[in-house]
Design an enzyme around this catalytic site. Structure first.
Site, short mmCIF file in Angstrom:
data_model
loop_
_atom_site.label_atom_id
_atom_site.label_comp_id
_atom_site.label_asym_id
_atom_site.label_seq_id
_atom_site.Cartn_x
_atom_site.Cartn_y
_atom_site.Cartn_z
N HIS A 34 -0.24 -10.42 2.02
CA HIS A 34 0.13 -9.31 2.50
C HIS A 34 -0.70 -8.83 3.49
O HIS A 34 -2.04 -9.46 3.14
CB HIS A 34 0.41 -7.92 1.37
CG HIS A 34 -0.71 -8.93 0.28
ND1 HIS A 34 -1.67 -8.20 0.22
CD2 HIS A 34 -0.07 -9.56 -1.51
CE1 HIS A 34 -2.41 -8.16 -1.00
NE2 HIS A 34 -1.60 -9.23 -1.69
N HIS A 37 -4.24 -10.26 2.18
CA HIS A 37 -4.56 -11.44 2.02
C HIS A 37 -5.38 -11.31 3.54
O HIS A 37 -5.96 -12.31 4.15
CB HIS A 37 -3.86 -12.12 2.57
CG HIS A 37 -2.92 -12.75 0.74
ND1 HIS A 37 -1.69 -11.79 0.47
CD2 HIS A 37 -3.50 -13.11 -0.68
CE1 HIS A 37 -1.91 -12.47 -1.31
NE2 HIS A 37 -1.90 -12.86 -1.12
#
Length: 280
Positions: A34, A37
């Site tokens: 997501h 990250h």
């Protein structure tokens, strides 16, 4: 972007880059990526010559009744996101590559692993520290990037790096949030639409704690009570803990000071979510 699945090839490529004087930045993940990250990958891209990311759902950090088997996975989508984010090398080993035999060697970081998450998930941080140590050893990064949402994990990893004299800089970046404040997490995908609405209460409760701190409240019990009250007033949430601790040793605080941290863990339906906020 090069995809590598074996330790030998990953170690060889990292060694080659280091011999050429290149700086390696590393972002370890369990996949189902997501924006949180991707923010780590973006920072790694800014600060290093070579960016390595890993995707490995590590079985040794899951308890016997936890969500290892149903943990969300999206290999193709993750690969595309890594490439778009400027990752040079994606390390995607199988469990049999990382643990060819039943593991019998572990890294234990005492003092900060047994409290909070560690008290409710025995062995979790032993598994985390072990796999991160293995990844650091394989990849040999100059810098590694983690998100503040998993604050206790960051403390454990920093303590491990210092205790084992590992030559890697650990960078902790701010939590990336949804528009309503919910911390981004791969486990958010478990939530139904109603549960997702309920989960936004976590940030509302933390924000109330911050508001009280800013107007002068310094009593930890009072702040914990205010945060817990907001959480418990929301149907659909059960609270595992609300704790106020110092950010280095994770020791409970009676009086809230600058840099003190409030951490919460709740369950929304079957999904367990954690978050935190640091008083600055």
């Amino acid at each position: 972007m090069k995809i590598i699945t074996t330790i030998a090839e990953m170690r060889s490529l990292s060694g080659s880059h280091r011999m050429q004087g290149k700086k390696l930045g590393f972002v370890p993940t369990m996949g189902f990526l997501h924006e949180g990250h991707l923010s780590l990958m973006g920072r790694a891209r800014q600060e290093n010559d070579i960016v390595v990311a890993s995707i490995f759902v590590n079985p040794t950090q899951f308890g016997p009744k936890e969500d290892l088997d149903r943990y969300p996975r999206d290999a193709a989508g993750d690969q595309a996101k890594c490439e778009t984010s400027g990752v040079d090398v994606l390390f995607m080993p199988q469990v049999s590559e990382m643990y060819p035999e039943k593991p019998d060697v572990f890294v234990a970081v005492e003092g900060v692993s047994e409290v909070l998450e560690g008290a409710l998930r025995p062995g979790h941080f032993r598994g985390v520290a072990t796999v991160v140590a293995k990844l650091f050893n394989i990849i040999q990064p100059h810098r590694a990037y983690f998100g503040q949402k998993d604050f206790q994990q960051c403390v454990v990893i920093k303590r491990m790096v210092a205790g084992l004299n590992l030559d890697v800089e650990v960078a902790v970046l701010p939590t990336v949030r949804e528009q309503d404040g919910l911390a981004m997490s791969s486990r958010n995908s478990y939530l139904s639409a109603e549960e997702r609405r309920v989960a936004s209460t976590i940030w509302r409760a933390l924000s109330e704690g911050e508001r009280l701190f800013r107007i002068g409240q310094r009593d930890a019990v009072a702040l914990q009570g205010a945060v817990r009250s907001i959480l418990l007033q929301q149907p659909g949430i059960s609270v595992d803990y609300v704790e106020i601790v110092d950010p280095d040793g994770l020791r409970s605080k009676a009086v809230v000071e600058d840099r003190t941290l409030i951490l919460v863990a709740v369950r929304v339906g079957r999904t367990r979510l954690i978050d935190n906020l640091q008083f600055l």
